[in-house]
Design an enzyme around this catalytic site. Structure first.
Site, PDB file in Angstrom:
ATOM      1  N   HIS A   5       5.479   1.924  -3.648  1.00  0.00           N
ATOM      2  CA  HIS A   5       5.305   0.514  -3.279  1.00  0.00           C
ATOM      3  C   HIS A   5       4.099   0.355  -2.359  1.00  0.00           C
ATOM      4  CE1 HIS A   5       6.646  -3.573  -1.918  1.00  0.00           C
ATOM      5  NE2 HIS A   5       5.972  -3.185  -0.842  1.00  0.00           N
ATOM      6  N   GLU A   6       4.037   1.176  -1.320  1.00  0.00           N
ATOM      7  CA  GLU A   6       2.941   1.036  -0.357  1.00  0.00           C
ATOM      8  C   GLU A   6       1.599   1.364  -0.996  1.00  0.00           C
ATOM      9  OE1 GLU A   6       3.366  -0.503   2.278  1.00  0.00           O
ATOM     10  OE2 GLU A   6       5.553  -0.482   2.169  1.00  0.00           O
ATOM     11  N   HIS A  62      -0.073  -1.356  -2.927  1.00  0.00           N
ATOM     12  CA  HIS A  62      -0.835  -2.362  -2.179  1.00  0.00           C
ATOM     13  C   HIS A  62      -2.324  -2.017  -2.206  1.00  0.00           C
ATOM     14  CE1 HIS A  62       2.263  -4.964  -0.703  1.00  0.00           C
ATOM     15  NE2 HIS A  62       2.939  -3.977  -0.136  1.00  0.00           N
TER      16      HIS A  62
END
Length: 653
Positions: free
Chosen positions: A429-430, A433
């Site tokens: 998820h990170e 980004h």
């Protein structure tokens, strides 16, 4: 092929190299033990305390440059030595300047003789190490260019002694610009042309032996073999740039500790994506959790700079095997295990994204772009167990050319606390980004997801990629997934709704965005739409459960899972700066047109329309408008009615 200059100082955790190593040794299977050919002579190291106490060093005259001071120290330490400055000197973030010298004899390098000098911020010698040769130098050999038979014979000797899978029957040698260096032509079995260079080596008796340093890259091993000039059947030593890195981790595909056990896995990098491997940046080979794509460490004290100096594990044989138990109460005790997991997951994802199009030109995260475009100098600082706060994780994405920063925190919502580096979905998820910020608006503009809606979509893409990657072989569209269930200790996870194609489980539609003023619930809606598209494409093309996609001759993923990820990624690059749901949807549709000629418009439109982002959906600051319609003619020349949103769609849509 560029020549290699070894800097095998035992006091350093890096080896200076140029080029790219490949992993996984096969010579042991051929009955050759490369360990028996390792270098025998270690370097000495004088630490800062010893330097301060040494009167002779302190009396060195101050010079105009740090390089001059370093050079004077080498001369003072080994007065009769001849040497040259190696070109890879640099200044670290901590202000220490590093200079590297190679000893020479009779105009040739002594490959095992190195001297490194570290100069502090104050201009004084900080520390140094050396393995310079102090014995007698033999009479100089003839340095006239040879006819090529000697370097070819040296290659053949290395092939015979080491049982290399190389054919050199028709080999010829051509001189290169460097002193006594030859490119060997007309061989087979190597990745690139072998090279032979005349150098000295300190032999087992401590004397200088004149050798041919034969460089051969056979993919599974990248070797420097030192063949004696007088006795061609004798190989003094072998250096292998390759190394089998081992990690004790939750393997790729296991999202969190509830899905499986930790295992010892070997390497795992994808050479086209990580051409230097995971522990090399093309100039340095690292014996720690550092490489071209990222550098991982703990950051317990919430340091805001000096990341290169933070604690991380070191392993001479790249064996990153550290204990971890779910019952441990002090997370500091398993810091190295956390670092290893974070480093492993991030690198795996880097390589996967590369295959899908997030490469150097697109602004991916690498120190050395190796001439493939983009700016470079921007791997990811991977902060495990970051001490700033609890119960979060984040990713800072500056423009291409500046390193990104991932911060993974401890979560205190369970007993014992939990470390989010062990939940792959959070790491992915990170990292996503970084993907969405670099692609949207171009790599040089990191401010293109700054609106509430576009920022929410940034969260949604991150959830979507994490969820798509965790799919299991037995999953169908009936499978629901929760984001952050393990790390939060809650069956509901950290989102308002599970990711589901069942509208009874997840009823969210486009106009639900109106009620939110924070990015994460908006992202939950966007990822829910992408989840619908994902399963429509999987139902059409099937699902590839391997780590990397397979592509057809046109560069299209053959399966629905990776096709959905590819279209989402390509859409990011197409969409405008600060897109809305509507413009991002259109960009994904355009991405399919560009990639497949529009072969999947029905599946894509149907997925979005099911959740209100159909043909007539409208974005407005005053309120959004749902549409559950697919454009006429897209799906069997009909439309999908708004009434269909509450029922399961046919597989054809």
């Amino acid at each position: 092929m560029r020549s290699f200059l070894l800097a095998s100082l035992a006091s350093l955790s890096v080896i200076s190299v140029y080029g790219h190593p490949h992993a996984r040794s096969t010579l042991t299977r051929r009955g050759v033990d490369l360990d028996s050919y390792r270098m025998k002579h270690a370097a000495t190291y004088k630490n800062v305390a010893e330097v301060v106490a040494d009167h002779n060093i302190n009396t060195l005259a101050k010079r105009a440059s740090a390089q001059d001071i370093a050079t004077d120290l080498v001369k003072a330490t080994i007065p009769n030595a001849t040497f040259r400055l190696v070109s890879d000197s640099y200044v670290s973030d901590n202000g220490v300047a590093h200079f590297y010298f190679k000893q020479t004899a009779n105009g040739l390098d002594i490959d095992t003789a190195d001297f490194n000098v570290n100069i502090g911020r104050d201009g004084n010698v900080f520390s140094f190490g050396n393995s310079f040769y102090k014995g007698d130098v033999p009479a100089p050999p003839s340095l006239t260019k040879r006819d090529g038979s000697e370097p070819v014979a040296a290659l053949k000797s290395a092939v015979d002694v080491l049982a290399l899978p190389v054919s050199a029957q028709s080999a010829t040698a051509e001189p290169k610009d460097a002193t006594e260096t030859y490119a060997i032509k007309k061989t087979t079995g190597t990745v690139s042309e072998p090279e032979a260079r005349l150098v000295y080596l300190v032999d087992d008796e401590g004397k200088l032996a004149l050798t041919w340093r034969v460089e051969t890259d056979i993919m599974s091993n990248w070797l420097l073999s030192y063949v004696d000039v007088k006795d061609g059947s004798k190989v003094h030593a072998v250096v292998d740039y390759s190394a089998d890195a081992t990690y004790n981790v939750y393997p790729w595909g296991i999202n969190d500790p509830t899905e499986g056990e930790r295992q010892l896995v070997t390497d795992g990098f994808y050479p086209p994506a990580s051409e230097f491997g995971w522990h090399n940046d093309g100039k340095m080979a690292f014996k720690t959790t550092r490489g071209n794509n990222g550098i991982a460490h703990t950051n317990w004290d919430n340091k805001m700079s000096g990341f290169l100096d933070l604690p991380r594990p070191t392993s001479e044989d790249l064996n990153f095997d550290y204990p971890f138990s779910l019952n441990q109460t002090d997370f500091h005790d398993y810091g190295n295990a956390s670092i290893t997991q974070l480093f492993y997951t991030s690198n795996k994802y880097h390589d996967l994204l590369y295959t899908l199009g997030f490469n150097e030109k697109a602004g991916n995260f690498e120190i050395n772009n190796n001439g493939a475009g983009g700016v470079g100098q921007d791997f990811v600082y991977l902060n495990a167990q970051d001490g700033e706060r609890f119960n979060n994780a984040n990713f800072a994405t500056p423009p291409d050319g500046s390193p990104a920063r991932m911060r993974m925190y401890i979560w205190n919502q369970t007993t014992p606390f939990r470390d989010c580096s062990f939940e792959a979905g959070v790491v992915i998820h990170e990292y996503t980004h970084g993907l969405s910020n670099r692609l949207t608006g171009g790599p040089a503009n990191s401010g293109c997801l700054s609106m509430l809606e576009s920022g929410g979509m940034g969260e949604g893409w991150s959830d979507f990629f994490a969820t798509a990657i965790r799919l299991k072989p037995s999953d169908t569209r009936a499978k629901d997934y929760t984001m952050g269930e393990w790390i939060s200790g809650s069956e509901f996870g950290i989102r308002n709704y599970k990711y589901s194609t069942n509208l009874e489980v997840n009823p969210q539609v486009y106009t639900d965005v109106d009620q939110y003023t924070r990015v994460h619930p908006i992202g939950n809606i966007w990822a829910s739409m992408l989840y619908e598209v994902l399963w429509n494409l999987i139902d059409k093309y099937g699902k590839n459960d391997d780590w990397l996609p397979e592509f057809n001759s046109a560069g299209v993923p053959k399966d629905g899972k990776y096709l959905a990820m590819k279209l989402a990624l390509d859409g990011m690059a197409l969409q405008p700066c600060n897109p809305t749901f509507v413009s991002a949807r259109d960009a994904i549709i355009d991405a399919d047109k560009a990639l497949t000629g529009g072969a999947n418009l029905c599946e894509i439109w149907s997925g979005f329309a099911k959740r209100g982002l159909g043909e007539k959906a409208v974005y407005s600051t005053g309120g959004r408008t749902n549409s559950f319609d697919v454009p006429a003619g897209v799906c069997n020349n009909s439309t999908v009615s708004s009434q269909a949103r509450r029922v399961k769609l046919p597989l054809s849509v």
